[in-house]
Write a protein that holds these residues in place. Sequence first.
Motif, PDB file in Angstrom:
ATOM      1  N   VAL A 172      -5.490   0.724   9.920  1.00 28.22           N
ATOM      2  CA  VAL A 172      -4.075   0.499  10.236  1.00 28.22           C
ATOM      3  C   VAL A 172      -3.582  -0.804   9.606  1.00 28.22           C
ATOM      4  N   THR A 173      -4.408  -1.840   9.678  1.00 28.22           N
ATOM      5  CA  THR A 173      -3.994  -3.117   9.099  1.00 28.22           C
ATOM      6  C   THR A 173      -3.710  -2.969   7.611  1.00 28.22           C
ATOM      7  N   LEU A 174      -4.624  -2.307   6.909  1.00 27.40           N
ATOM      8  CA  LEU A 174      -4.438  -2.173   5.464  1.00 27.40           C
ATOM      9  C   LEU A 174      -3.217  -1.321   5.149  1.00 27.40           C
ATOM     10  N   VAL A 175      -3.002  -0.258   5.917  1.00 23.29           N
ATOM     11  CA  VAL A 175      -1.840   0.600   5.669  1.00 23.29           C
ATOM     12  C   VAL A 175      -0.550  -0.213   5.781  1.00 23.29           C
ATOM     13  N   ILE A 176      -0.549  -1.193   6.677  1.00 26.18           N
ATOM     14  CA  ILE A 176       0.660  -2.022   6.825  1.00 26.18           C
ATOM     15  C   ILE A 176       0.696  -3.135   5.774  1.00 26.18           C
ATOM     16  N   ALA A 177      -0.422  -3.835   5.627  1.00 24.43           N
ATOM     17  CA  ALA A 177      -0.410  -5.050   4.817  1.00 24.43           C
ATOM     18  C   ALA A 177      -0.406  -4.751   3.320  1.00 24.43           C
ATOM     19  N   LEU A 178      -1.048  -3.654   2.934  1.00 21.09           N
ATOM     20  CA  LEU A 178      -1.205  -3.400   1.500  1.00 21.09           C
ATOM     21  C   LEU A 178       0.133  -3.199   0.778  1.00 21.09           C
ATOM     22  N   PRO A 179       0.990  -2.282   1.246  1.00 22.35           N
ATOM     23  CA  PRO A 179       2.259  -2.124   0.529  1.00 22.35           C
ATOM     24  C   PRO A 179       3.081  -3.406   0.533  1.00 22.35           C
ATOM     25  N   LEU A 180       3.092  -4.091   1.668  1.00 21.77           N
ATOM     26  CA  LEU A 180       3.866  -5.323   1.750  1.00 21.77           C
ATOM     27  C   LEU A 180       3.325  -6.371   0.778  1.00 21.77           C
ATOM     28  N   GLY A 181       2.010  -6.528   0.787  1.00 21.33           N
ATOM     29  CA  GLY A 181       1.396  -7.558  -0.052  1.00 21.33           C
ATOM     30  C   GLY A 181       1.553  -7.254  -1.531  1.00 21.33           C
ATOM     31  N   VAL A 182       1.268  -6.008  -1.905  1.00 23.95           N
ATOM     32  CA  VAL A 182       1.407  -5.643  -3.317  1.00 23.95           C
ATOM     33  C   VAL A 182       2.874  -5.760  -3.731  1.00 23.95           C
ATOM     34  N   GLY A 183       3.765  -5.301  -2.856  1.00 26.18           N
ATOM     35  CA  GLY A 183       5.198  -5.399  -3.159  1.00 26.18           C
ATOM     36  C   GLY A 183       5.620  -6.847  -3.357  1.00 26.18           C
ATOM     37  N   ALA A 184       5.143  -7.723  -2.489  1.00 31.28           N
ATOM     38  CA  ALA A 184       5.501  -9.136  -2.610  1.00 31.28           C
ATOM     39  C   ALA A 184       4.974  -9.711  -3.916  1.00 31.28           C
ATOM     40  N   ALA A 185       3.739  -9.342  -4.262  1.00 34.63           N
ATOM     41  CA  ALA A 185       3.162  -9.856  -5.510  1.00 34.63           C
ATOM     42  C   ALA A 185       3.954  -9.343  -6.707  1.00 34.63           C
ATOM     43  N   VAL A 186       4.336  -8.060  -6.672  1.00 35.14           N
ATOM     44  CA  VAL A 186       5.129  -7.507  -7.772  1.00 35.14           C
ATOM     45  C   VAL A 186       6.461  -8.235  -7.857  1.00 35.14           C
ATOM     46  N   TYR A 187       7.062  -8.484  -6.709  1.00 34.47           N
ATOM     47  CA  TYR A 187       8.343  -9.189  -6.738  1.00 34.47           C
ATOM     48  C   TYR A 187       8.175 -10.564  -7.371  1.00 34.47           C
ATOM     49  N   LEU A 188       7.126 -11.266  -6.960  1.00 37.11           N
ATOM     50  CA  LEU A 188       6.933 -12.637  -7.458  1.00 37.11           C
ATOM     51  C   LEU A 188       6.688 -12.663  -8.958  1.00 37.11           C
TER      52      LEU A 188
END
Lengths: 293, 307, 252
Positions: free
Chosen positions: B97-113
């Motif tokens: 569950v943690t990865l399902v939540i954190a992964l899209p957010l984290g990858v998205g944030a990195a892509v944005y940056l």
Amino acid sequence: MKRAQKINPLEAGMHGLFFLCGFVAVAFVLVITVYLVISGLPAIREIGPVNFLLGTTWDSKNKTNPQYGILPFILTSIYGTAGAIVVGVPIGFLTAVFLAKVAPPKVAAVIRPAVDLLAGIPSVVYGMVGMVVLLPAIRELFQLRAGDTLLAAILVLAVMILPSIISVSETALRSVPREYEEASLALGATEIETYFRVTVPAAKSGVAAAVVLGVGRAIGEAMAIMMVAGNAPNMPGLFKSVKFLTTAVASEMSYASDGTLHKMALFSIGLVLFIFIMMINVVLNAILKGEKE
Amino acid sequence: MEEANIMPQTALEVCRNEKCRGKGLSMGRKIYDRGLRGLVWLCAGLTCTLLVFLIGYIFYRGLPNLSLEFLTTQESLLKGTMGILPAIQNTLYVVGVTLVIALPLGVGAAVYLTEYASNRRLVTTIEFATETLSGIPSILYALVGYLAFSKTLGLGYSLLAASLTLAMMNLPTIIRTTQESLKTVPQGYREGALGLGSGKWHMIRTIVLPGSIDGIVTGCILSVGRIVGESAVLLYVGGMDGTMNNFFASLDKFAHSSGATLTVQLYVFAKERAMMDPAFAVAVVLLVLTFLINLAAKVVGKRLRQR
Amino acid sequence: MEELILSARGLNLYYGENHALKDISIDIPERRITALIGPSGCGKSTFLRTINRMNDLIPNVKITGSLTYRGQEIYAPEQDVTDLRKRIGMVFQKPNPFPMSIYDNVAYGPRTHGTRNKVKLDEIVEESLRGAAIWDEVKDRLKKSALGLSGGQQQRLCIARALAVKPDVLLMDEATSALDPISTAKIEDLAAELKNDYTIIMVTHNMQQAARISDNTAFFLLGELVEFGETEQMFSMPQDKRTEDYITGRFG
């Protein structure tokens, strides 16, 4: 040309979505700050900042006249962290010198993954081994009634910060240009003289970062030391049972009832800890930034 | 090895520096040199002893108590079994569950940056926030998770609330590793794709993300390591039941099941119930998991560096 | 007859399987500038680093033959390496001042070798900086970081640092290759002056430089010493066809 000027809704949507993701980290920090401040301030206001921060007695079980002074916790956290640094940094730093410079490459290749393993071991495991091995040893060695002491907590913390001290210092030592060392050797310095008079000073900001990182780790650790420190709210003493800022929160969270001053005071302790951590982060960032320049 | 073809006047081997190190040094320099060298070896020896002792001791105490039954049953007085299957199941649930939540957010944030952000100040702010998140100790996450998810959102002591808290905690790791590997995707690829007329999102989806998959996987592995090793958040937000959960029976169960993960189970055994034998057996399981996670991170990291 | 300071007889060096120096025999005279020239990878730098045993730091190096400094075997088991390196100083290709103050850079060597007296150190620092013709440029900023100097100044500082331990021989490993022409000229002038007190052995890939300032030149090719003699002689009338090809620019 006309089509190119038109904004593609998919593109715009994805841009917005990515922006939101990027902003989530900021939002989290805000959420954390807001929750800690809002939940932490009432108790401080009620108890009074001076009584709260400088009060030497914490007696939450007293039904008629409970006392909420957290100076023992603050001092214990400071002493415990300082102790862990004093014990852990020299050992970790010299081990880093060994791995980066002195050790035969094959030996270093065996030790390095073992240090990584040490870094990954859950803190409750450290706490448990501390309970089983360290506490009886301290009790016997110093003829105490119980081994649950600040000393035990310091030793457990020292072991726990060791891996990060080692790996951050080692990286810093390795990044010192080889030319500096060659110049020193060519002047007739021995290898050891070269490492300690040229390499180490050249890597000093990296080593400082390692120390500050260790401070952050040590001051924030809760579970492992909760298992070995005894958890009595005494003013710190090496052979006394003590409570840290972290373990005060951890050990009383589950039995303080909601809405009481006791529970709110625990949130206030969280706020104090948060402020400590933020100060350490500022120092760490300053060091890392200074190193880049 | 071939020999020198001409008779030398005096044949000599390189005298390796170990043999003639510090010959003829003054007394003071000799003490400095030998003393520090001794100290370095001593500390390295101490670290190694510690390593060997810790790992050896945990295995020594834990292995005898580890059995297939221990891993595949739950604790039951009726059946007389003593197992940690619920803890394993809870750990897997939390990791998932943690990865399902954190992964899209984290990858998205990195892509944005790395791909979108053009405002320097915004990037600095986000990066500062990320660094701050990674410096906050888990006991504070536990406090905030309790307040925000258990209380405000009404999730109570539940593994879902704990997973949400852990997602906050692991976001920086995923952002950082993804960002690092996004930076290794050559600029020319991006220009090539954009030059062919593909939109930015299309370019990211087809060129940038596939090229940084190693970094994303590394981030996941490191996060898994942190989740498995975490205890404070799980204890104070996730609860400490040792019985089986049936998360997928209903939406309500999914949101409100509480339970102990491996670390919490270990804590309960060791500290609350003074049952050291099963505690050490859990420690062995955790140690092996840590080792495998480190190994996986290293393998993926190596692939990343080779690029 | 000039004094000999360094002699090699049948010197061979291997990096593992790689035969990097082949049967080198050479006699280097005192208080002269000896230039080692040759194309990259010819062994000239390897030979230079053999003289002060900097090759010791590389694993799997094997050396046979004889290399003497003032009659003493450099690779004898009883040789004290730190003392050898004190006598045979070195200046590197890239200026490599320590990230410390100018003063501390120069004082590093003497301090290492046991000089603690402040007055004595001040004296040595000034003398060395004067010797390296950089005193006037830095005397007002001795406590400032050496990394703030220009490349040419850094290199002269490194020379001063090497002089501060009062060496006998100065090895220069392409010491001007990273510098601009003006700084290069300054260092060449300095070298010409230093040879009154020191023996200088310099590796250079710049043949004009060798011709301008050296007294003797040694030409290395593929690990062999092809030719060694007076510089003037060598550049005007090379004995070996390969030397001629190299100095006339037919390869390299």
